[in-house]
Design a protein around this motif. Sequence first.
Motif, PDB file in Angstrom:
ATOM      1  N   ALA A  94     -59.240  34.695  15.421  1.00 51.82           N
ATOM      2  CA  ALA A  94     -58.685  35.552  16.473  1.00 51.82           C
ATOM      3  C   ALA A  94     -59.620  35.630  17.683  1.00 51.82           C
ATOM      4  CB  ALA A  94     -58.428  36.949  15.915  1.00 51.82           C
ATOM      5  N   LYS A  95     -60.922  35.554  17.419  1.00 48.71           N
ATOM      6  CA  LYS A  95     -61.899  35.717  18.498  1.00 48.71           C
ATOM      7  C   LYS A  95     -62.020  34.473  19.372  1.00 48.71           C
ATOM      8  CE  LYS A  95     -66.568  37.522  19.217  1.00 48.71           C
ATOM      9  NZ  LYS A  95     -67.817  37.986  18.550  1.00 48.71           N
ATOM     10  N   TYR A  96     -61.810  33.285  18.767  1.00 48.66           N
ATOM     11  CA  TYR A  96     -61.973  32.019  19.502  1.00 48.66           C
ATOM     12  C   TYR A  96     -60.689  31.193  19.402  1.00 48.66           C
ATOM     13  CZ  TYR A  96     -66.866  33.406  19.203  1.00 48.66           C
ATOM     14  OH  TYR A  96     -68.041  34.097  19.284  1.00 48.66           O
ATOM     15  N   PRO A  97     -59.705  31.450  20.287  1.00 47.40           N
ATOM     16  CA  PRO A  97     -58.406  30.766  20.183  1.00 47.40           C
ATOM     17  C   PRO A  97     -58.479  29.251  20.334  1.00 47.40           C
ATOM     18  CG  PRO A  97     -58.588  32.018  22.238  1.00 47.40           C
ATOM     19  CD  PRO A  97     -59.739  32.423  21.384  1.00 47.40           C
ATOM     20  N   GLU A  98     -59.422  28.748  21.122  1.00 49.90           N
ATOM     21  CA  GLU A  98     -59.538  27.301  21.290  1.00 49.90           C
ATOM     22  C   GLU A  98     -59.977  26.648  19.984  1.00 49.90           C
ATOM     23  OE1 GLU A  98     -59.524  23.501  23.079  1.00 49.90           O
ATOM     24  OE2 GLU A  98     -58.553  25.410  23.543  1.00 49.90           O
ATOM     25  N   MET A  99     -60.903  27.289  19.282  1.00 54.30           N
ATOM     26  CA  MET A  99     -61.336  26.785  17.992  1.00 54.30           C
ATOM     27  C   MET A  99     -60.189  26.849  16.976  1.00 54.30           C
ATOM     28  SD  MET A  99     -64.744  27.856  15.875  1.00 54.30           S
ATOM     29  CE  MET A  99     -64.018  29.232  14.999  1.00 54.30           C
ATOM     30  N   THR A 100     -59.381  27.890  17.093  1.00 54.95           N
ATOM     31  CA  THR A 100     -58.216  28.016  16.215  1.00 54.95           C
ATOM     32  C   THR A 100     -57.249  26.859  16.442  1.00 54.95           C
ATOM     33  OG1 THR A 100     -58.411  30.427  16.254  1.00 54.95           O
ATOM     34  CG2 THR A 100     -56.299  29.520  15.557  1.00 54.95           C
ATOM     35  N   ARG A 101     -57.000  26.524  17.715  1.00 52.42           N
ATOM     36  CA  ARG A 101     -56.097  25.415  18.036  1.00 52.42           C
ATOM     37  C   ARG A 101     -56.596  24.109  17.434  1.00 52.42           C
ATOM     38  NH1 ARG A 101     -55.930  21.229  21.265  1.00 52.42           N
ATOM     39  NH2 ARG A 101     -57.957  21.730  22.180  1.00 52.42           N
ATOM     40  N   ILE A 102     -57.898  23.876  17.534  1.00 59.01           N
ATOM     41  CA  ILE A 102     -58.467  22.635  16.998  1.00 59.01           C
ATOM     42  C   ILE A 102     -58.284  22.573  15.484  1.00 59.01           C
ATOM     43  CG2 ILE A 102     -60.661  21.415  16.604  1.00 59.01           C
ATOM     44  CD1 ILE A 102     -61.456  22.492  19.444  1.00 59.01           C
ATOM     45  N   ASN A 103     -58.486  23.697  14.802  1.00 59.40           N
ATOM     46  CA  ASN A 103     -58.313  23.704  13.350  1.00 59.40           C
ATOM     47  C   ASN A 103     -56.863  23.506  12.951  1.00 59.40           C
ATOM     48  OD1 ASN A 103     -60.875  24.437  11.610  1.00 59.40           O
ATOM     49  ND2 ASN A 103     -61.093  25.538  13.538  1.00 59.40           N
ATOM     50  N   VAL A 104     -55.927  24.068  13.730  1.00 59.40           N
ATOM     51  CA  VAL A 104     -54.501  23.841  13.454  1.00 59.40           C
ATOM     52  C   VAL A 104     -54.177  22.362  13.621  1.00 59.40           C
ATOM     53  CG1 VAL A 104     -52.152  24.293  14.288  1.00 59.40           C
ATOM     54  CG2 VAL A 104     -53.772  26.185  14.037  1.00 59.40           C
ATOM     55  N   GLU A 105     -54.680  21.745  14.688  1.00 59.67           N
ATOM     56  CA  GLU A 105     -54.465  20.313  14.897  1.00 59.67           C
ATOM     57  C   GLU A 105     -55.075  19.493  13.761  1.00 59.67           C
ATOM     58  OE1 GLU A 105     -55.238  18.402  18.556  1.00 59.67           O
ATOM     59  OE2 GLU A 105     -54.406  20.005  19.802  1.00 59.67           O
ATOM     60  N   PHE A 106     -56.244  19.914  13.294  1.00 59.76           N
ATOM     61  CA  PHE A 106     -56.910  19.177  12.221  1.00 59.76           C
ATOM     62  C   PHE A 106     -56.112  19.262  10.924  1.00 59.76           C
ATOM     63  CE2 PHE A 106     -60.848  18.423   9.504  1.00 59.76           C
ATOM     64  CZ  PHE A 106     -60.945  17.096   9.865  1.00 59.76           C
ATOM     65  N   ILE A 107     -55.494  20.410  10.671  1.00 62.32           N
ATOM     66  CA  ILE A 107     -54.616  20.543   9.510  1.00 62.32           C
ATOM     67  C   ILE A 107     -53.455  19.558   9.618  1.00 62.32           C
ATOM     68  CG2 ILE A 107     -52.966  22.064   8.340  1.00 62.32           C
ATOM     69  CD1 ILE A 107     -54.860  24.396   8.994  1.00 62.32           C
ATOM     70  N   LEU A 108     -52.818  19.512  10.797  1.00 65.68           N
ATOM     71  CA  LEU A 108     -51.672  18.622  10.994  1.00 65.68           C
ATOM     72  C   LEU A 108     -52.078  17.148  10.876  1.00 65.68           C
ATOM     73  CD1 LEU A 108     -49.877  20.387  13.997  1.00 65.68           C
ATOM     74  CD2 LEU A 108     -49.253  20.470  11.571  1.00 65.68           C
ATOM     75  N   VAL A 109     -53.243  16.805  11.427  1.00 67.87           N
ATOM     76  CA  VAL A 109     -53.732  15.425  11.333  1.00 67.87           C
ATOM     77  C   VAL A 109     -53.900  15.012   9.879  1.00 67.87           C
ATOM     78  CG1 VAL A 109     -55.802  14.024  11.679  1.00 67.87           C
ATOM     79  CG2 VAL A 109     -54.821  15.268  13.599  1.00 67.87           C
ATOM     80  N   ASN A 110     -54.455  15.905   9.066  1.00 69.24           N
ATOM     81  CA  ASN A 110     -54.675  15.578   7.659  1.00 69.24           C
ATOM     82  C   ASN A 110     -53.385  15.559   6.862  1.00 69.24           C
ATOM     83  OD1 ASN A 110     -57.697  15.287   6.895  1.00 69.24           O
ATOM     84  ND2 ASN A 110     -57.667  16.941   8.383  1.00 69.24           N
TER      85      ASN A 110
END
Length: 459
Positions: free
Chosen positions: A267-283
């Motif tokens: 919640a504190k770092y939305p850009e980092m959250t976006r990257i992790n969501v993308e990484f989930i989708l990539v995997n």
Amino acid sequence: MNARSRWLLISVGLGVLLNPLNSSMISVAIARLQNVYRLDFTEVSWIIFSFYIASAIAQPVMGKASDLFGRRKIFLAGLVVAFAASLAAPLSPSFGWLIVFRVVQSIGTSMMVSVGMAIVRVHITEKQASALSVMSIFLSGAAAIGPFIGGVLIHWWDWHGIFFVNIPIVAAGFLLAWRTIPKDEPPAPALRNMSWRQWITMIDAPGILLFAAGLVALLAGLLSAKSSAHISFGHVLTGGIGLIALVAFVRHELQASSPFIPVRTFAKYPEMTRINVEFILVNVLYYSLFFGLPSYLQMVRHVSEFHTGLLMLSLGLCSLAASPIAGRWIDKSGPGPALLLSAILMALGSVWIVTMNQSSPAISVCVALGAFGIGNGLNSVGMQAALFKSAPKEIIGVASGVFMTSRYLGTILSSLLLGIVMGDTFSAGGFRLLGVILSVIALLLVFMNWRQRVSKPLQ
């Protein structure tokens, strides 16, 4: 780098490679295990789930354990556990026992991954970057050649070979590690005097239990409903318990002083959250093909395990070849262009899967594998670089831990997707449907990366 450092690097590398090697070799064995134990694909997919759920939990826990008990002790103990599991798994009297030994194997190999990099950082001070790059080769190389090794072993010695092959590696690794890894320094007084209650709080045992119980129950409810072709009260109850446990897990993590997964960070770092969501989708994309294609080749197209392993080798080799090129490109242009190209390649590869049929030539399979392999190579470097840019330096350790958890979640979701789409058995129609779903996910990734590229100049 002196000779002692090189031998230390080899001994740690032999231990570290066991986790990716065993997680990738199994992809070629799924069809054989399904026939041996007379299971449908949904049931046999637990051989994948169990390994990644156990790894997701064991790696951060064992990393913390090494601070208390010593890195050398944890590393050597991991080798012993991996040896015992690899020896017992081929003797499993049932598939349930095979899952148990697979979980034990995952814990043992995770013990080495979690502390191996730390051992290298602490004890190799000369040319440290080169040493870490060698460790990366052990990790990515083992994952790349795992399906090929698995195919060869199954072709000549049946599925038992993918477990027995670990024994000489573990034995050599243990002897080298015993001789080359320096003895642990005494832990700090605060750690040495820590009580079991404090240790449980530090590793967030309640959070781990809620996470594991919720994930397993939810997966069991979903997959059981798919396998039986109807939804019963038991399926709903099991899945509901899983959802409740996961909600309780999130609430617990928000209040925990040392959370297993720092939910507040998202919640504190939305850009980092976006990257992790993308990484989930990539995997999800990568591992759906990684685990799905070997079963399709063997069960639908009747390709041997040996030739399936050869075909899958193109996926790993393309990924390995793309990684150093991606590193130089990202150093010059940043991660954005590489991530966008990766998403486009995976979208093209997914669409290509939809066009494949039982008479498609082997080169057609290699085209899809090549697209996904190059895309994965770009992602492996690009996502890590994007993470470092988005995460503040003071939480980079936490950010890296969350990043690895995202990888495991994507892998678990890919197995769930395969189980739901394929159900009882693999079919050409099911594989095409998988391609359609992967195309939608890949196009979503293309849109997310394109939007990020367009909006960045406006920020």
